[in-house]
Structures are given as C-alpha cells and as structure tokens.
Design a protein around this motif. Sequence first.
Motif, PDB file in Angstrom:
ATOM      1  N   ASP A  49       0.487  -1.406  -0.100  1.00  0.00           N
ATOM      2  CA  ASP A  49       0.199  -0.423  -0.345  1.00  0.00           C
ATOM      3  C   ASP A  49       1.008   1.291   0.026  1.00  0.00           C
ATOM      4  N   VAL A  63      -6.838   1.222   1.665  1.00  0.00           N
ATOM      5  CA  VAL A  63      -7.003  -0.183   1.849  1.00  0.00           C
ATOM      6  C   VAL A  63      -5.714   0.005   2.534  1.00  0.00           C
ATOM      7  N   THR A  65      -2.495  -3.141   4.198  1.00  0.00           N
ATOM      8  CA  THR A  65      -2.623  -4.448   3.515  1.00  0.00           C
ATOM      9  C   THR A  65      -1.870  -4.994   3.821  1.00  0.00           C
ATOM     10  N   HIS A 118      -8.119  -3.247  -2.972  1.00  0.00           N
ATOM     11  CA  HIS A 118      -8.934  -3.322  -1.584  1.00  0.00           C
ATOM     12  C   HIS A 118     -10.215  -4.576  -1.879  1.00  0.00           C
ATOM     13  N   SER A 123      -6.159  -6.181   1.411  1.00  0.00           N
ATOM     14  CA  SER A 123      -6.659  -5.770   2.490  1.00  0.00           C
ATOM     15  C   SER A 123      -6.519  -6.590   3.549  1.00  0.00           C
ATOM     16  N   ARG A 129      -8.638   1.578   7.435  1.00  0.00           N
ATOM     17  CA  ARG A 129      -8.343   1.125   5.851  1.00  0.00           C
ATOM     18  C   ARG A 129      -7.918   2.990   5.758  1.00  0.00           C
TER      19      ARG A 129
END
Length: 130
Positions: A49, A63, A65, A118, A123, A129
């Motif tokens: 991300d 997102v 991650t 996402h 995610s 987020r």
Amino acid sequence: MILTLRQLFLILILAISLPVGAQAQWREPPRTMEAAPQRYTGCRAVDGDTLACRQGRVRLRGVDTPERGESGYRAAQRELARRIRGTSVTVVPHHRDRYGRVVGDVHVRGSNVGRSMHADGYSKRRGARR
C-alpha cells in the motif's frame, strides 16, 4: 452482592457502547491537501500500500495491506508492483500521514489502485483503511 435488573441493564449498555481495541472505528483525517491530480513518475512498490516515486512516498488511500512479516505481505507487494509497472500514476492527494507520506487516491489507466486492491482481497481482515 445482588444486582437489580436496572443495574444489569446499565452495565450492559456501558459494555456495548465502549470501544474496544480492534473494534474501535478508525476515522480518516480530514482533507488537508488540495485535491488537484498530480502525475508521479518512477514509482516502485515499497509494500502492498506504499509507493516510492521520484516525487516522494505515497500511501494508497482505501486499503491497508499486511505489513512485512505478516501473511499476505509478498502477494500484496507483488500485486501493487504489477499494477504500476511501466507507467506513471496519477495521485489525488488527501492528507499527509504521521510518516510524512502523501496519502491519496492513486489512479493507473483510470482505475483507483487502492480501491481495486481492497476489492480484490489484498486488505487485512481487520484494521484501518487509510
């Protein structure tokens, strides 16, 4: 000690209304940067991300991650690298995070990379987020 029904009800309401660690809702900071799209070049995926570009680091908005050492980290990093390979990206800045990175919507060929990462399952199951 015997609790009355009223006391039990109050305890239940308090327990439900208190945020608890992972259940606490993350809230995005307000926009602090002008929403003018900017072209970023020479980008590479730092992780799933975050991008490192000639213009600076960019954190994908939308997102979150897995971090290094967590399951799914390499897959998310490789996927982000694949999505940005060989092209410049358009960044619509939103704010700066605590690390000084620009957090914004990153677009490649008209697609929002953070949202699509996402939507495609990169995610974390829980967490912010950004």
